[in-house]
Design an enzyme around this catalytic site. Sequence first.
Site, PDB file in Angstrom:
ATOM      1  N   ARG A   1      39.610  24.517 -24.828  1.00 44.45           N
ATOM      2  CA  ARG A   1      38.798  25.566 -23.775  1.00 44.45           C
ATOM      3  C   ARG A   1      39.161  25.267 -22.545  1.00 44.45           C
ATOM      4  O   ARG A   1      39.182  24.289 -21.907  1.00 44.45           O
ATOM      5  CB  ARG A   1      37.407  25.376 -24.253  1.00 44.45           C
ATOM      6  CG  ARG A   1      37.125  25.664 -25.819  1.00 44.45           C
ATOM      7  CD  ARG A   1      35.453  25.675 -26.008  1.00 44.45           C
ATOM      8  NE  ARG A   1      34.632  25.274 -25.020  1.00 44.45           N
ATOM      9  CZ  ARG A   1      33.342  24.897 -24.925  1.00 44.45           C
ATOM     10  NH1 ARG A   1      32.807  25.152 -26.356  1.00 44.45           N
ATOM     11  NH2 ARG A   1      32.621  24.433 -24.209  1.00 44.45           N
TER      12      ARG A   1
ATOM     13  N   ARG B   1      31.271  21.744 -14.079  1.00 44.25           N
ATOM     14  CA  ARG B   1      30.311  22.016 -14.932  1.00 44.25           C
ATOM     15  C   ARG B   1      29.008  20.865 -14.996  1.00 44.25           C
ATOM     16  O   ARG B   1      28.007  20.951 -14.699  1.00 44.25           O
ATOM     17  CB  ARG B   1      30.771  21.760 -16.399  1.00 44.25           C
ATOM     18  CG  ARG B   1      31.415  23.184 -16.815  1.00 44.25           C
ATOM     19  CD  ARG B   1      32.126  22.764 -18.350  1.00 44.25           C
ATOM     20  NE  ARG B   1      31.408  22.688 -19.416  1.00 44.25           N
ATOM     21  CZ  ARG B   1      31.746  22.023 -20.544  1.00 44.25           C
ATOM     22  NH1 ARG B   1      32.866  21.789 -20.466  1.00 44.25           N
ATOM     23  NH2 ARG B   1      30.908  21.762 -21.537  1.00 44.25           N
TER      24      ARG B   1
ATOM     25  N   ARG C   1      17.105  23.845 -19.631  1.00 47.65           N
ATOM     26  CA  ARG C   1      18.394  23.296 -18.681  1.00 47.65           C
ATOM     27  C   ARG C   1      17.780  23.657 -17.420  1.00 47.65           C
ATOM     28  O   ARG C   1      18.376  23.266 -16.332  1.00 47.65           O
ATOM     29  CB  ARG C   1      19.548  24.395 -19.078  1.00 47.65           C
ATOM     30  CG  ARG C   1      20.007  24.133 -20.423  1.00 47.65           C
ATOM     31  CD  ARG C   1      21.334  25.050 -20.757  1.00 47.65           C
ATOM     32  NE  ARG C   1      21.556  25.254 -22.305  1.00 47.65           N
ATOM     33  CZ  ARG C   1      22.517  24.475 -22.539  1.00 47.65           C
ATOM     34  NH1 ARG C   1      23.182  23.604 -22.024  1.00 47.65           N
ATOM     35  NH2 ARG C   1      22.743  24.542 -23.908  1.00 47.65           N
TER      36      ARG C   1
ATOM     37  N   LYS D   1      24.616  15.240 -26.899  1.00 53.21           N
ATOM     38  CA  LYS D   1      23.458  15.628 -27.554  1.00 53.21           C
ATOM     39  C   LYS D   1      23.765  16.135 -28.891  1.00 53.21           C
ATOM     40  O   LYS D   1      22.674  15.944 -29.504  1.00 53.21           O
ATOM     41  CB  LYS D   1      22.901  16.560 -26.358  1.00 53.21           C
ATOM     42  CG  LYS D   1      22.789  15.974 -25.195  1.00 53.21           C
ATOM     43  CD  LYS D   1      22.034  16.958 -24.192  1.00 53.21           C
ATOM     44  CE  LYS D   1      22.638  18.306 -23.925  1.00 53.21           C
ATOM     45  NZ  LYS D   1      24.151  17.932 -23.239  1.00 53.21           N
TER      46      LYS D   1
ATOM     47  N   ARG E   1      39.022  16.865 -25.771  1.00 54.08           N
ATOM     48  CA  ARG E   1      38.397  17.683 -27.017  1.00 54.08           C
ATOM     49  C   ARG E   1      39.246  19.095 -27.131  1.00 54.08           C
ATOM     50  O   ARG E   1      39.439  19.699 -26.188  1.00 54.08           O
ATOM     51  CB  ARG E   1      36.950  17.877 -26.232  1.00 54.08           C
ATOM     52  CG  ARG E   1      36.182  18.847 -27.798  1.00 54.08           C
ATOM     53  CD  ARG E   1      34.589  18.717 -27.501  1.00 54.08           C
ATOM     54  NE  ARG E   1      34.357  19.724 -26.157  1.00 54.08           N
ATOM     55  CZ  ARG E   1      33.089  20.037 -25.734  1.00 54.08           C
ATOM     56  NH1 ARG E   1      32.113  19.253 -26.473  1.00 54.08           N
ATOM     57  NH2 ARG E   1      32.907  20.964 -24.834  1.00 54.08           N
TER      58      ARG E   1
END
Length: 211
Positions: A156, A167, A88, A13, A127
């Site tokens: 992370r 998530r 959200r 996004k 990532r």
Amino acid sequence: MIIVLLGPPGAGKGTQADKLAERLSIPKIATGDVLRAAVRDGTRRGLEAKAYMDRGDLVPDSVILGILQDVLTSPATRKGAILDGAVRTVPQAEGLRTMLGEIGKKVDNVLLFDVDDDELVRRLSTRTVCQSCQTPYMGRDPGTACAKCGGTLVRRKDDEPEAVRNRLEVYRSQTEPVIGWYRDNKMKVYKVDASGTVDEVTRRALKALKK
């Protein structure tokens, strides 16, 4: 023209918001960015947000919507804006509609970036981010040097495969109802296939917007 971007973590996004902003000549407004800017600049609402953050509390929707309202009434957003991360949950969608109504605006388009879960896990677990300057990278191993500042790249904890699946579960429970809310309120939600190259996805998004 106000465009709301929806989609799971890892759908791209943020990248697409930048691309669409450039093509449509309207600014991208990332909620996290404007919140940090308001805190940094010491605006009235920024100070209010900072008080919550200093206590370790979540900044309430009402404060975030107030900060967004300040941005959306500025000359820079006269032609519109792309909202990334503003919606959200259903209460946030309702709050945004009310706030926009107060300043004589409305959501014109909703783009839903859609990607297969396995692809999202693959993307996010490969990532890394620079520990120093926070520049994100794809396909670069943890421990290698950042091309921008020479800092060390790390993965992370929330990008570990198991954390990514968690998530996605949170996204399904909190954000998917937003899609139904927009449809129930007679808002067309354009589903954009977010697999493939960045430019391919941008082309699909512009086609959905008929631009």
